[in-house]
Design a protein around this motif. Sequence first.
Motif, short mmCIF file in Angstrom:
data_model
loop_
_atom_site.label_atom_id
_atom_site.label_comp_id
_atom_site.label_asym_id
_atom_site.label_seq_id
_atom_site.Cartn_x
_atom_site.Cartn_y
_atom_site.Cartn_z
N ASN A 47 0.83 -1.21 0.00
CA ASN A 47 0.00 0.00 0.00
C ASN A 47 0.86 1.26 0.00
O ASN A 47 0.57 2.22 -0.71
N GLU A 48 1.93 1.25 0.79
CA GLU A 48 2.81 2.41 0.85
C GLU A 48 3.52 2.64 -0.49
O GLU A 48 3.66 3.77 -0.94
N VAL A 49 3.95 1.56 -1.14
CA VAL A 49 4.61 1.68 -2.44
C VAL A 49 3.65 2.26 -3.47
O VAL A 49 4.02 3.15 -4.25
N ARG A 50 2.39 1.81 -3.47
CA ARG A 50 1.41 2.36 -4.40
C ARG A 50 1.18 3.85 -4.14
O ARG A 50 1.10 4.65 -5.08
N HIS A 51 1.10 4.23 -2.88
CA HIS A 51 0.91 5.64 -2.52
C HIS A 51 2.11 6.48 -2.97
O HIS A 51 1.94 7.56 -3.54
N GLN A 52 3.33 5.98 -2.74
CA GLN A 52 4.52 6.71 -3.14
C GLN A 52 4.61 6.84 -4.67
O GLN A 52 5.00 7.89 -5.18
N ASN A 53 4.24 5.79 -5.40
CA ASN A 53 4.25 5.85 -6.86
C ASN A 53 3.25 6.88 -7.37
O ASN A 53 3.53 7.62 -8.32
N LYS A 54 2.08 6.95 -6.73
CA LYS A 54 1.08 7.94 -7.11
C LYS A 54 1.63 9.35 -6.90
O LYS A 54 1.49 10.22 -7.76
N MET A 55 2.29 9.58 -5.75
CA MET A 55 2.86 10.90 -5.48
C MET A 55 3.96 11.23 -6.48
O MET A 55 4.06 12.38 -6.95
N LEU A 56 4.80 10.26 -6.83
CA LEU A 56 5.86 10.49 -7.81
C LEU A 56 5.28 10.84 -9.18
O LEU A 56 5.82 11.72 -9.87
N ASN A 57 4.22 10.17 -9.57
CA ASN A 57 3.59 10.48 -10.85
C ASN A 57 3.02 11.89 -10.85
O ASN A 57 3.14 12.62 -11.85
N GLU A 58 2.40 12.29 -9.74
CA GLU A 58 1.87 13.65 -9.64
C GLU A 58 3.00 14.68 -9.72
O GLU A 58 2.87 15.71 -10.39
N MET A 59 4.12 14.40 -9.03
CA MET A 59 5.25 15.32 -9.08
C MET A 59 5.82 15.40 -10.50
O MET A 59 6.19 16.48 -10.96
N ASP A 60 5.87 14.28 -11.19
CA ASP A 60 6.38 14.25 -12.56
C ASP A 60 5.51 15.13 -13.46
O ASP A 60 6.03 15.91 -14.27
N GLU A 61 4.20 15.03 -13.30
CA GLU A 61 3.29 15.86 -14.09
C GLU A 61 3.49 17.34 -13.77
O GLU A 61 3.48 18.19 -14.68
N GLU A 62 3.67 17.66 -12.49
CA GLU A 62 3.89 19.06 -12.11
C GLU A 62 5.21 19.58 -12.67
O GLU A 62 5.28 20.72 -13.15
N PHE A 63 6.25 18.78 -12.64
CA PHE A 63 7.54 19.19 -13.19
C PHE A 63 7.44 19.40 -14.70
O PHE A 63 8.08 20.30 -15.25
N ASP A 64 6.66 18.56 -15.37
CA ASP A 64 6.47 18.75 -16.81
C ASP A 64 5.80 20.08 -17.08
O ASP A 64 6.16 20.81 -18.01
N GLY A 65 4.81 20.43 -16.26
CA GLY A 65 4.13 21.71 -16.42
C GLY A 65 5.06 22.88 -16.19
O GLY A 65 5.06 23.87 -16.93
N VAL A 66 5.89 22.77 -15.16
CA VAL A 66 6.84 23.84 -14.87
C VAL A 66 7.88 23.93 -15.99
O VAL A 66 8.28 25.03 -16.39
N GLY A 67 8.30 22.79 -16.51
CA GLY A 67 9.26 22.79 -17.62
C GLY A 67 8.69 23.50 -18.84
O GLY A 67 9.39 24.28 -19.50
N SER A 68 7.42 23.24 -19.14
CA SER A 68 6.78 23.92 -20.27
C SER A 68 6.71 25.42 -20.03
O SER A 68 6.95 26.23 -20.94
N PHE A 69 6.38 25.80 -18.81
CA PHE A 69 6.32 27.22 -18.45
C PHE A 69 7.68 27.88 -18.63
O PHE A 69 7.79 28.98 -19.19
N LEU A 70 8.74 27.21 -18.16
CA LEU A 70 10.08 27.77 -18.30
C LEU A 70 10.51 27.85 -19.76
O LEU A 70 11.19 28.81 -20.16
#
Length: 110
Positions: A47-70
């Motif tokens: 359960n913890e691994v699934r939760h951490q993977n979900k958080m990592l995916n969300e962070m990846d999406e946010e970084f992609d958005g910031v990268g596009s902005f930059l």
Amino acid sequence: MRRAGGYGQPSGYQNNYQMVEEENDNMTENLFGKVKELKSLSIDIGNEVRHQNKMLNEMDEEFDGVGSFLQGTMGRLKALTKKGYHKNLMYVILFCFVVLFVTWFIVRFR
């Protein structure tokens, strides 16, 4: 003592057999408890691994958005430099450094 026909076991053998069986039952119960704890722990880890993977995916999406902005910002800065507005560009860069310095100063001496 033996029964008639020689089929019986001595009474000491029965006591030893019963003690060994009780010890086996206790060890089996202990092993079952440990296996149950390990199963629960492995489920919690999953359960913890699934939760951490979900958080990592969300962070990846946010970084992609910031990268596009930059990238958009860098494109606008390049366009600004090509037009010959060097003075305006220097003001923007100076403003960014001042904001970063003030932010660093506030965080450092808070």
